[in-house]
Design a protein around this motif. Structure first.
Motif: not given
Lengths: 346, 49
Positions: A5-18
Protein backbone atom coordinates in the motif's frame (compact mmCIF):
# COMPACT_ATOMS: atom_id res chain seq x y z
CA UNK A 1 3.94 0.63 -8.28
CA UNK A 2 3.08 -0.09 -4.68
CA UNK A 3 4.32 -2.44 -1.96
CA UNK A 4 2.03 -3.05 1.04
CA UNK A 5 0.00 0.00 0.00
CA UNK A 6 3.00 2.36 -0.17
CA UNK A 7 4.64 3.70 -3.35
CA UNK A 8 7.92 1.88 -4.04
CA UNK A 9 9.59 5.20 -4.92
CA UNK A 10 8.78 6.53 -1.43
CA UNK A 11 10.10 3.34 0.21
CA UNK A 12 13.31 3.58 -1.85
CA UNK A 13 13.76 7.27 -0.99
CA UNK A 14 13.35 6.64 2.73
CA UNK A 15 15.66 3.61 2.59
CA UNK A 16 18.31 5.72 0.80
CA UNK A 17 17.96 8.50 3.33
CA UNK A 18 18.26 5.84 6.05
CA UNK A 19 21.59 4.60 4.61
CA UNK A 20 22.95 8.16 4.82
CA UNK A 21 21.83 8.61 8.43
CA UNK A 22 23.01 5.12 9.40
CA UNK A 23 26.48 5.80 8.00
CA UNK A 24 26.87 8.80 10.30
CA UNK A 25 25.33 6.95 13.23
CA UNK A 26 27.54 3.89 12.77
CA UNK A 27 30.72 5.92 12.37
CA UNK A 28 30.26 8.61 15.02
CA UNK A 29 27.84 6.88 17.39
CA UNK A 30 25.48 9.84 17.20
CA UNK A 31 24.16 12.43 14.79
CA UNK A 32 21.25 10.68 13.10
CA UNK A 33 18.03 11.75 14.72
CA UNK A 34 18.28 15.48 14.15
CA UNK A 35 18.10 14.86 10.39
CA UNK A 36 14.84 12.91 10.28
CA UNK A 37 12.23 15.17 11.88
CA UNK A 38 13.20 18.36 9.99
CA UNK A 39 13.24 16.39 6.71
CA UNK A 40 9.75 15.00 7.34
CA UNK A 41 8.44 18.45 8.26
CA UNK A 42 9.78 19.96 5.05
CA UNK A 43 8.23 17.06 3.10
CA UNK A 44 4.85 18.21 4.40
CA UNK A 45 4.16 15.64 7.14
CA UNK A 46 2.21 16.84 10.19
CA UNK A 47 4.40 17.86 13.13
CA UNK A 48 3.17 15.05 15.41
CA UNK A 49 3.76 12.44 12.66
CA UNK A 50 7.25 13.82 11.95
CA UNK A 51 8.25 13.82 15.63
CA UNK A 52 6.62 10.44 16.41
CA UNK A 53 8.05 8.67 13.36
CA UNK A 54 11.47 10.22 14.05
CA UNK A 55 11.33 8.90 17.61
CA UNK A 56 10.24 5.41 16.51
CA UNK A 57 13.11 5.36 14.01
CA UNK A 58 15.58 6.42 16.72
CA UNK A 59 14.20 3.62 18.94
CA UNK A 60 14.76 0.95 16.24
CA UNK A 61 18.21 2.25 15.34
CA UNK A 62 19.33 2.41 18.96
CA UNK A 63 18.18 -1.20 19.53
CA UNK A 64 20.42 -2.38 16.67
CA UNK A 65 23.37 -0.20 17.72
CA UNK A 66 23.09 -1.21 21.40
CA UNK A 67 23.14 -4.90 20.45
CA UNK A 68 26.33 -4.30 18.49
CA UNK A 69 28.00 -2.43 21.36
CA UNK A 70 26.80 -5.09 23.82
CA UNK A 71 28.61 -7.73 21.72
CA UNK A 72 31.78 -5.64 22.10
CA UNK A 73 31.33 -5.25 25.89
CA UNK A 74 30.79 -1.50 25.57
CA UNK A 75 27.54 -1.05 27.51
CA UNK A 76 27.66 -0.22 31.24
CA UNK A 77 24.13 -1.20 32.37
CA UNK A 78 24.53 0.11 35.93
CA UNK A 79 25.67 3.50 34.65
CA UNK A 80 22.87 3.40 32.06
CA UNK A 81 20.15 2.84 34.68
CA UNK A 82 21.55 5.67 36.83
CA UNK A 83 21.68 7.96 33.79
CA UNK A 84 18.06 7.09 32.96
CA UNK A 85 16.99 8.00 36.53
CA UNK A 86 18.91 11.30 36.58
CA UNK A 87 17.92 12.23 33.04
CA UNK A 88 14.21 11.53 33.66
CA UNK A 89 14.22 13.83 36.71
CA UNK A 90 16.07 16.50 34.71
CA UNK A 91 13.61 16.26 31.81
CA UNK A 92 10.66 16.80 34.18
CA UNK A 93 12.28 19.93 35.67
CA UNK A 94 13.24 21.14 32.15
CA UNK A 95 9.60 20.74 31.03
CA UNK A 96 8.45 22.85 33.99
CA UNK A 97 10.88 25.59 32.91
CA UNK A 98 9.62 25.32 29.33
CA UNK A 99 5.97 25.63 30.42
CA UNK A 100 6.87 28.70 32.47
CA UNK A 101 8.53 30.26 29.42
CA UNK A 102 5.44 29.39 27.34
CA UNK A 103 3.23 31.15 29.89
CA UNK A 104 5.24 34.37 29.55
CA UNK A 105 5.44 33.99 25.75
CA UNK A 106 9.21 33.55 25.44
CA UNK A 107 9.47 29.79 24.87
CA UNK A 108 10.13 29.78 21.12
CA UNK A 109 12.75 32.53 21.24
CA UNK A 110 14.67 31.19 24.24
CA UNK A 111 14.57 27.55 23.09
CA UNK A 112 15.70 28.43 19.56
CA UNK A 113 18.61 30.53 20.79
CA UNK A 114 19.62 27.88 23.36
CA UNK A 115 19.41 25.09 20.74
CA UNK A 116 21.47 26.98 18.18
CA UNK A 117 23.99 28.03 20.86
CA UNK A 118 24.37 24.51 22.23
CA UNK A 119 24.64 22.74 18.87
CA UNK A 120 27.04 25.40 17.58
CA UNK A 121 29.01 25.44 20.84
CA UNK A 122 29.58 21.67 20.82
CA UNK A 123 30.49 21.91 17.11
CA UNK A 124 33.06 24.63 17.81
CA UNK A 125 34.43 22.70 20.79
CA UNK A 126 34.92 19.44 18.84
CA UNK A 127 36.36 21.24 15.80
CA UNK A 128 38.70 23.32 17.98
CA UNK A 129 39.94 20.25 19.85
CA UNK A 130 40.44 18.34 16.61
CA UNK A 131 42.42 21.18 15.01
CA UNK A 132 44.36 22.16 18.15
CA UNK A 133 45.50 18.71 19.08
CA UNK A 134 46.11 17.51 15.54
CA UNK A 135 44.61 14.14 16.31
CA UNK A 136 45.28 13.93 20.03
CA UNK A 137 42.49 14.13 22.59
CA UNK A 138 39.00 15.48 21.90
CA UNK A 139 36.01 13.27 21.39
CA UNK A 140 37.01 10.24 19.42
CA UNK A 141 34.00 8.27 18.25
CA UNK A 142 36.00 5.28 17.13
CA UNK A 143 33.90 3.18 19.42
CA UNK A 144 34.13 -0.11 17.58
CA UNK A 145 37.85 -0.59 17.67
CA UNK A 146 39.08 1.19 20.74
CA UNK A 147 40.05 -0.94 23.69
CA UNK A 148 38.10 0.08 26.80
CA UNK A 149 41.11 0.02 29.17
CA UNK A 150 43.22 1.90 26.64
CA UNK A 151 40.49 4.51 26.15
CA UNK A 152 40.16 5.02 29.91
CA UNK A 153 43.69 6.38 30.01
CA UNK A 154 42.70 9.24 27.69
CA UNK A 155 40.53 11.08 30.22
CA UNK A 156 39.99 14.85 29.95
CA UNK A 157 41.28 17.04 32.82
CA UNK A 158 37.81 18.20 33.82
CA UNK A 159 36.74 14.56 34.20
CA UNK A 160 39.80 13.87 36.39
CA UNK A 161 38.72 16.80 38.58
CA UNK A 162 35.17 15.44 38.91
CA UNK A 163 36.53 11.98 39.70
CA UNK A 164 38.72 13.50 42.43
CA UNK A 165 35.60 14.36 44.50
CA UNK A 166 35.23 11.29 46.68
CA UNK A 167 31.67 11.80 47.86
CA UNK A 168 30.37 8.35 48.83
CA UNK A 169 28.90 6.14 47.61
CA UNK A 170 31.55 5.61 44.94
CA UNK A 171 30.81 3.26 42.06
CA UNK A 172 32.98 1.55 39.50
CA UNK A 173 32.38 2.02 35.80
CA UNK A 174 33.75 0.09 32.84
CA UNK A 175 37.36 1.01 32.21
CA UNK A 176 38.29 0.52 35.87
CA UNK A 177 37.28 4.03 36.99
CA UNK A 178 35.58 5.02 40.25
CA UNK A 179 33.19 7.99 40.26
CA UNK A 180 30.88 9.40 42.92
CA UNK A 181 27.27 8.32 42.41
CA UNK A 182 26.20 11.94 43.03
CA UNK A 183 28.43 13.24 40.24
CA UNK A 184 26.86 10.76 37.80
CA UNK A 185 23.33 11.71 38.89
CA UNK A 186 24.27 15.41 38.70
CA UNK A 187 25.57 15.13 35.13
CA UNK A 188 22.54 13.00 34.15
CA UNK A 189 20.19 15.56 35.71
CA UNK A 190 21.90 18.47 33.91
CA UNK A 191 21.76 16.75 30.51
CA UNK A 192 18.11 15.74 31.16
CA UNK A 193 17.34 19.36 32.05
CA UNK A 194 18.66 20.48 28.67
CA UNK A 195 16.77 17.68 26.88
CA UNK A 196 13.47 18.58 28.56
CA UNK A 197 14.05 22.25 28.00
CA UNK A 198 15.01 21.94 24.34
CA UNK A 199 12.59 19.10 23.54
CA UNK A 200 15.31 16.94 21.95
CA UNK A 201 16.50 13.40 22.63
CA UNK A 202 19.76 14.65 24.04
CA UNK A 203 22.20 12.10 22.63
CA UNK A 204 24.44 14.84 21.24
CA UNK A 205 24.58 16.39 24.73
CA UNK A 206 24.81 13.19 26.80
CA UNK A 207 27.56 11.39 24.92
CA UNK A 208 30.12 14.26 25.16
CA UNK A 209 28.99 14.82 28.79
CA UNK A 210 29.71 11.19 29.70
CA UNK A 211 33.20 11.51 28.25
CA UNK A 212 34.18 15.09 29.12
CA UNK A 213 32.49 15.37 32.53
CA UNK A 214 32.54 11.85 33.99
CA UNK A 215 35.48 10.41 32.07
CA UNK A 216 33.68 7.34 30.72
CA UNK A 217 35.83 5.87 27.92
CA UNK A 218 34.35 6.87 24.56
CA UNK A 219 33.34 3.35 23.43
CA UNK A 220 31.44 2.83 26.71
CA UNK A 221 29.98 6.36 26.57
CA UNK A 222 28.59 5.63 23.10
CA UNK A 223 27.27 2.17 24.08
CA UNK A 224 25.71 3.37 27.34
CA UNK A 225 24.15 6.41 25.68
CA UNK A 226 22.59 4.16 23.05
CA UNK A 227 21.25 1.85 25.80
CA UNK A 228 19.55 4.89 27.36
CA UNK A 229 18.12 5.98 24.01
CA UNK A 230 16.45 2.55 23.64
CA UNK A 231 14.31 3.42 26.67
CA UNK A 232 13.74 7.13 26.00
CA UNK A 233 13.00 6.50 22.31
CA UNK A 234 10.80 3.48 23.09
CA UNK A 235 8.70 5.25 25.71
CA UNK A 236 8.47 8.45 23.64
CA UNK A 237 7.36 6.67 20.49
CA UNK A 238 4.89 4.49 22.43
CA UNK A 239 3.23 7.62 23.87
CA UNK A 240 2.96 9.20 20.41
CA UNK A 241 1.79 5.90 18.87
CA UNK A 242 -1.17 5.88 21.29
CA UNK A 243 -2.44 8.91 19.36
CA UNK A 244 -1.82 7.14 16.04
CA UNK A 245 1.06 9.46 15.04
CA UNK A 246 3.72 6.84 14.16
CA UNK A 247 3.77 6.13 10.40
CA UNK A 248 5.24 2.68 9.66
CA UNK A 249 5.54 3.57 5.96
CA UNK A 250 8.23 6.05 7.04
CA UNK A 251 9.85 4.12 9.90
CA UNK A 252 10.20 0.67 8.27
CA UNK A 253 12.20 1.70 5.14
CA UNK A 254 14.24 4.29 7.09
CA UNK A 255 15.23 1.61 9.59
CA UNK A 256 16.09 -0.92 6.85
CA UNK A 257 18.38 1.64 5.20
CA UNK A 258 19.95 2.92 8.38
CA UNK A 259 20.75 -0.58 9.67
CA UNK A 260 22.76 -1.16 6.48
CA UNK A 261 24.38 2.28 6.67
CA UNK A 262 25.29 1.71 10.32
CA UNK A 263 27.09 -1.54 9.37
CA UNK A 264 29.06 0.32 6.72
CA UNK A 265 29.82 3.18 9.12
CA UNK A 266 30.95 0.80 11.85
CA UNK A 267 33.15 -1.07 9.34
CA UNK A 268 34.66 2.25 8.27
CA UNK A 269 35.84 2.95 11.83
CA UNK A 270 38.31 0.08 11.49
CA UNK A 271 39.72 1.56 8.27
CA UNK A 272 39.66 5.33 8.49
CA UNK A 273 41.98 7.34 10.70
CA UNK A 274 39.09 8.86 12.59
CA UNK A 275 41.01 11.99 13.57
CA UNK A 276 40.98 12.94 9.88
CA UNK A 277 37.19 12.96 9.91
CA UNK A 278 36.58 14.42 13.37
CA UNK A 279 36.87 17.96 12.14
CA UNK A 280 34.13 17.27 9.57
CA UNK A 281 31.84 16.11 12.34
CA UNK A 282 32.37 19.35 14.27
CA UNK A 283 31.65 21.32 11.11
CA UNK A 284 28.52 19.26 10.51
CA UNK A 285 27.23 20.20 13.98
CA UNK A 286 28.06 23.84 13.26
CA UNK A 287 26.18 23.70 9.96
CA UNK A 288 23.32 21.99 11.84
CA UNK A 289 23.12 24.95 14.19
CA UNK A 290 23.13 27.37 11.23
CA UNK A 291 20.34 25.33 9.61
CA UNK A 292 18.22 25.54 12.78
CA UNK A 293 18.89 29.29 12.97
CA UNK A 294 17.83 29.72 9.31
CA UNK A 295 14.61 27.76 9.96
CA UNK A 296 13.78 29.84 13.03
CA UNK A 297 14.43 33.09 11.16
CA UNK A 298 12.16 31.78 8.38
CA UNK A 299 9.43 31.24 10.98
CA UNK A 300 9.82 34.72 12.43
CA UNK A 301 9.78 36.57 9.10
CA UNK A 302 7.25 34.09 7.62
CA UNK A 303 9.38 32.84 4.74
CA UNK A 304 8.65 29.09 4.36
CA UNK A 305 11.35 28.80 1.67
CA UNK A 306 13.94 29.09 4.44
CA UNK A 307 12.69 25.71 5.75
CA UNK A 308 13.87 24.16 2.48
CA UNK A 309 17.18 26.06 2.70
CA UNK A 310 17.58 24.76 6.27
CA UNK A 311 16.98 21.16 5.18
CA UNK A 312 19.35 21.55 2.24
CA UNK A 313 22.11 22.71 4.63
CA UNK A 314 21.53 19.76 7.00
CA UNK A 315 21.31 17.10 4.27
CA UNK A 316 24.23 18.67 2.39
CA UNK A 317 26.40 18.62 5.51
CA UNK A 318 25.42 14.99 6.21
CA UNK A 319 26.22 13.96 2.64
CA UNK A 320 29.57 15.77 2.79
CA UNK A 321 30.64 13.98 5.97
CA UNK A 322 29.32 10.54 5.02
CA UNK A 323 30.92 10.96 1.58
CA UNK A 324 34.24 11.77 3.26
CA UNK A 325 33.92 8.60 5.36
CA UNK A 326 33.18 6.40 2.32
CA UNK A 327 35.93 7.91 0.16
CA UNK A 328 38.51 7.67 2.96
CA UNK A 329 37.54 4.03 3.59
CA UNK A 330 37.89 3.02 -0.06
CA UNK A 331 41.17 4.93 -0.33
CA UNK A 332 42.49 3.15 2.76
CA UNK A 333 41.43 -0.25 1.43
CA UNK A 334 43.17 0.44 -1.88
CA UNK A 335 46.27 1.63 -0.03
CA UNK A 336 46.40 -1.70 1.81
CA UNK A 337 46.83 -3.32 -1.59
CA UNK A 338 45.95 -6.77 -2.92
CA UNK A 339 48.55 -8.55 -0.82
CA UNK A 340 47.23 -7.32 2.51
CA UNK A 341 45.60 -9.84 4.77
CA UNK A 342 41.85 -9.84 4.24
CA UNK A 343 40.37 -7.80 7.00
CA UNK A 344 36.84 -8.31 8.17
CA UNK A 345 34.52 -5.51 7.17
CA UNK A 346 33.41 -5.31 10.78
CA UNK B 1 1.27 -0.11 5.94
CA UNK B 2 0.38 -3.61 7.20
CA UNK B 3 -3.17 -2.20 7.61
CA UNK B 4 -2.03 -0.29 10.71
CA UNK B 5 -2.74 3.24 9.42
CA UNK B 6 -5.41 3.75 12.07
CA UNK B 7 -3.75 1.86 14.91
CA UNK B 8 -4.01 3.86 18.11
CA UNK B 9 -4.55 3.38 21.83
CA UNK B 10 -2.37 1.21 24.08
CA UNK B 11 -2.87 -1.97 22.04
CA UNK B 12 -2.25 -0.32 18.68
CA UNK B 13 0.81 1.48 20.07
CA UNK B 14 2.20 -1.76 21.54
CA UNK B 15 1.73 -3.54 18.19
CA UNK B 16 3.44 -0.71 16.28
CA UNK B 17 6.41 -0.48 18.62
CA UNK B 18 6.60 -4.29 18.70
CA UNK B 19 6.82 -4.34 14.88
CA UNK B 20 9.65 -1.77 14.95
CA UNK B 21 11.45 -3.86 17.60
CA UNK B 22 11.06 -7.11 15.63
CA UNK B 23 12.21 -5.38 12.42
CA UNK B 24 15.27 -4.03 14.26
CA UNK B 25 16.16 -7.52 15.56
CA UNK B 26 15.65 -9.13 12.13
CA UNK B 27 17.79 -6.45 10.48
CA UNK B 28 20.52 -6.91 13.07
CA UNK B 29 20.66 -10.67 12.47
CA UNK B 30 20.06 -10.46 8.69
CA UNK B 31 22.65 -7.82 7.94
CA UNK B 32 25.07 -9.57 10.31
CA UNK B 33 24.84 -12.77 8.26
CA UNK B 34 25.07 -10.79 5.02
CA UNK B 35 28.16 -8.96 6.28
CA UNK B 36 29.95 -12.14 7.30
CA UNK B 37 29.19 -13.74 3.92
CA UNK B 38 29.78 -10.78 1.58
CA UNK B 39 32.03 -8.50 3.67
CA UNK B 40 35.39 -10.16 2.90
CA UNK B 41 34.51 -10.51 -0.81
CA UNK B 42 33.61 -6.81 -1.12
CA UNK B 43 36.72 -5.77 0.82
CA UNK B 44 38.91 -7.92 -1.49
CA UNK B 45 37.24 -6.42 -4.57
CA UNK B 46 37.85 -2.88 -3.31
CA UNK B 47 41.50 -3.73 -2.60
CA UNK B 48 41.84 -4.87 -6.18
CA UNK B 49 42.46 -8.57 -5.45
Amino acid sequence: MELLGVAVSMLAMFAGFGVLIGLLFGFFGMGGSFLVTPALLVMGYRTDVAVASGLAFVFGTSVIATLKHRDLGQVDYKLGVLMIAGTTAGIEVGKIGLHWLQDIGLANTVVSIAYVGLLGGIGVFITYNALKSDGEGGVSHDAEDMDVEEAAEDIPDIAKKIQSYNIPPMMGIKGGLKVSLWMILGVAFATGLLSGFLGVGGGFIRMPALFYLIGVPVPVAVGTDLFEIVFSGGIGSFLYAMDGAVDLAIVAPLLAGSALGARLGAAATSLVEEDDIKVYFGIMLLLGSIAVAVREIGGVIEMPVLDVVSLAIIVGAAMLVSGAVVVSSIRELRAQGPTATAQSAD
Amino acid sequence: MFGLENAAGPTGAAILIGIVLVEALLLYVGYGVLESVLGPTIARALRGD
